[in-house]
Design an enzyme around this catalytic site. Structure first.
Site, PDB file in Angstrom:
ATOM      1  N   ASP A   1       0.530   5.029   1.496  1.00 50.35           N
ATOM      2  CA  ASP A   1      -0.266   5.907   2.353  1.00 50.35           C
ATOM      3  C   ASP A   1       0.275   7.329   2.320  1.00 50.35           C
ATOM      4  O   ASP A   1       1.485   7.555   2.175  1.00 50.35           O
ATOM      5  CB  ASP A   1      -0.257   5.387   3.798  1.00 50.35           C
ATOM      6  CG  ASP A   1      -0.903   4.013   3.927  1.00 50.35           C
ATOM      7  OD1 ASP A   1      -1.717   3.673   3.041  1.00 50.35           O
ATOM      8  OD2 ASP A   1      -0.591   3.296   4.889  1.00 50.35           O
TER       9      ASP A   1
ATOM     10  N   ASP B   1       3.778   4.476  15.943  1.00 52.60           N
ATOM     11  CA  ASP B   1       4.173   3.418  16.859  1.00 52.60           C
ATOM     12  C   ASP B   1       5.674   3.135  16.869  1.00 52.60           C
ATOM     13  O   ASP B   1       6.326   3.234  17.915  1.00 52.60           O
ATOM     14  CB  ASP B   1       3.372   2.133  16.590  1.00 52.60           C
ATOM     15  CG  ASP B   1       3.366   1.727  15.116  1.00 52.60           C
ATOM     16  OD1 ASP B   1       4.111   2.327  14.310  1.00 52.60           O
ATOM     17  OD2 ASP B   1       2.615   0.803  14.766  1.00 52.60           O
TER      18      ASP B   1
ATOM     19  N   ASP C   1       0.838  -1.194   0.000  1.00 53.98           N
ATOM     20  CA  ASP C   1       0.000   0.000   0.000  1.00 53.98           C
ATOM     21  C   ASP C   1       0.877   1.249   0.000  1.00 53.98           C
ATOM     22  O   ASP C   1       2.035   1.207   0.421  1.00 53.98           O
ATOM     23  CB  ASP C   1      -0.906   0.028   1.245  1.00 53.98           C
ATOM     24  CG  ASP C   1      -1.747  -1.220   1.363  1.00 53.98           C
ATOM     25  OD1 ASP C   1      -2.593  -1.437   0.490  1.00 53.98           O
ATOM     26  OD2 ASP C   1      -1.545  -1.982   2.334  1.00 53.98           O
TER      27      ASP C   1
END
Length: 463
Positions: A76, A158, A74
């Site tokens: 993003d 994170d 993906d």
């Protein structure tokens, strides 16, 4: 593998990751990325948002993977524009999500995910806007729509390796958390205080394992340290979300290594409590069966073959089933009803932790049911079983059980022979069973070549 994952690195390790207020900027000559490596649609979104006066970058996994020469799944985008402002710029955009509001921009089959910069959540609940963000008593973030600056967005990500921002216009990387350093040292490191970050979202413990297995990275020791103590917090996570996370853990081609890490870090228990109990009571058999299933699953993924979660969960849960079935039989229940009742109980309990959809629980039970039916081959039963749409999955599962050391009196070999036999040979094989059929004990063996026995007991029949 595990020793490598938690080893101490020669490079100095900071106990708490502090972010810079200004990033380390890597110009085009200081990194290997080029804009034409990225999705042209994602690049065009960044350019359009920048031209509209917003900040916008390619971010996270696509930047990390490109630096590791891995093709991203993906692409993003992170931006200063709110979801509504993004939607106003793109007619092909949809705002999705409540807990974490995002924009999906559609280009045919390709979907580019655009997220607004987020800020950290206030610790004092009274300071929060309850319509935007809230935590539960343990500190878990329930909603995450507090927008912020680029610097704040980097701080709330994170892991350091996911806090990299690439500007395809200037071809610069902005690194707020020494993420490039940790990529070079193949290290998974949380940003901020590990205990607090796991309390905010316990699924980060699973993500640490998943990234370590996927990238063949080590988990930095302070990032790993609190996991065993905080692992029970996963019981607070909605079971539907844990189903999605479990698919990422076990269907990404690194399931065998992931399983080892989950067990070592005591994360397997909150996900699969009954299977963890089986690991304690029959460790060799349980570990071998699950490991073999996951290795075969990884092989199928790498070969581009189809994999269904039904076979995967059937294998993960199977070691917990025989003891339940035996207890029901001891109460006087016949074998097949005992198998059906034990399967129903086990799956119902498991779905309290991981919400396995009905479209998978039904074939799980059918695969298990085949294990009780496969020994019963007299008369026309063998041919009827062979025509059963679940036969192949049940047969593969039988071979998996045998590979884990389960004694079936040559049942797998018999069924391998039967599939390869002609009609006359099949009649002879059924006749040879004689009175031993109902007990499923060993029939006379037909001469055969060793090559036929080496069928793939795949961790998925592909049905």
């Amino acid at each position: 593998m595990l020793k490598k994952l938690f080893q101490s690195f020669r490079t100095p390790v900071r106990r708490v990751q502090h972010l810079r207020t200004t990033p380390e900027v890597l110009n085009s000559g200081q990194h290997s990325l080029q804009r034409n490596q990225f999705s042209r649609h994602a690049v065009s979104i960044v350019e359009r948002l920048q031209n509209a006066g917003y900040q916008a970058y390619l971010v996270g996994g696509c930047v990390r993977d490109m630096l590791l020469n891995i093709t991203p799944k993906d692409f993003d985008v992170a931006t200063s524009a709110t979801p509504e402002q993004v939607r106003a710029e793109f007619r092909n955009a949809r705002v999705i999500g409540r807990r974490f509001k995002l924009v999906h921009i559609h280009f045919g089959r390709e979907i580019i995910e655009v997220a607004t910069f987020r800020a950290n959540h206030p610790q004092d609940e009274e300071e929060e806007d309850s319509n935007q963000s809230s935590r539960n008593e343990s500190g878990r973030i329930l909603r995450d729509n507090v927008y912020g600056t680029l610097e704040e967005d980097a701080q709330r990500r994170d892991f350091t390796i996911n806090a990299l921002y690439y500007d395809p216009v200037s071809e610069r990387i902005l690194d707020y958390a020494n993420g490039v350093h940790d990529i070079r040292n193949r290290l998974i490191r949380l940003i901020g205080d590990p205990v607090q970050r796991y309390q905010e979202d316990p699924v980060r413990m699973l993500r640490a394992v998943r990234f370590a297995a996927k990238l063949d990275f080590g988990i930095e020791k302070h990032t790993a340290a609190p996991i065993r103590e905080l692992a029970p917090m996963l019981r607070e996570i909605p079971s539907a979300r844990l189903f999605e996370e479990s698919l990422k853990l076990f269907l990404s081609g690194n399931a065998a290594d992931t399983f080892e890490m989950l067990v070592d870090l005591q994360l397997f228990d909150p996900l699969f409590p009954a299977s963890t109990e089986a690991l304690e009571h029959s460790p060799t058999y349980t570990h071998t069966l699950i490991s073999e299933a996951l290795k075969n699953t990884d092989l199928r993924v790498k070969q581009g073959k189809p994999v269904t979660p039904a076979f995967l969960f059937a294998a993960l849960l199977w070691p917990a089933l025989p003891a339940r079935v035996l207890r029901l039989q001891e109460r006087g229940m016949p074998p097949i009803p005992a198998m059906q009742e034990g399967a129903h109980e086990l799956i119902a309990e498991q779905c309290q932790r991981i919400a396995i959809p009905k479209r998978f629980t039904i074939p799980i039970r059918e695969i298990w049911d085949m294990q009780e039916r496969l020994p019963r081959r007299s008369g026309k039963r063998a041919d009827l079983l062979l025509d059963n749409p679940r036969f192949r999955a049940g047969y593969d599962f039988l071979l998996l059980r045998e590979s884990a050391g389960e004694q079936t009196d040559g049942l797998g070999e018999w069924w391998t022979d039967y599939q390869d036999a002609n009609d006359s040979e099949r009649r002879d094989m059924i006749r040879d069973l004689g009175s031993k059929d109902e007990a499923g004990t060993g029939p006379r063996k037909r001469k055969r070549t060793g090559a036929k026995r080496k069928r793939n007991a795949a961790a998925d029949s592909g049905e």
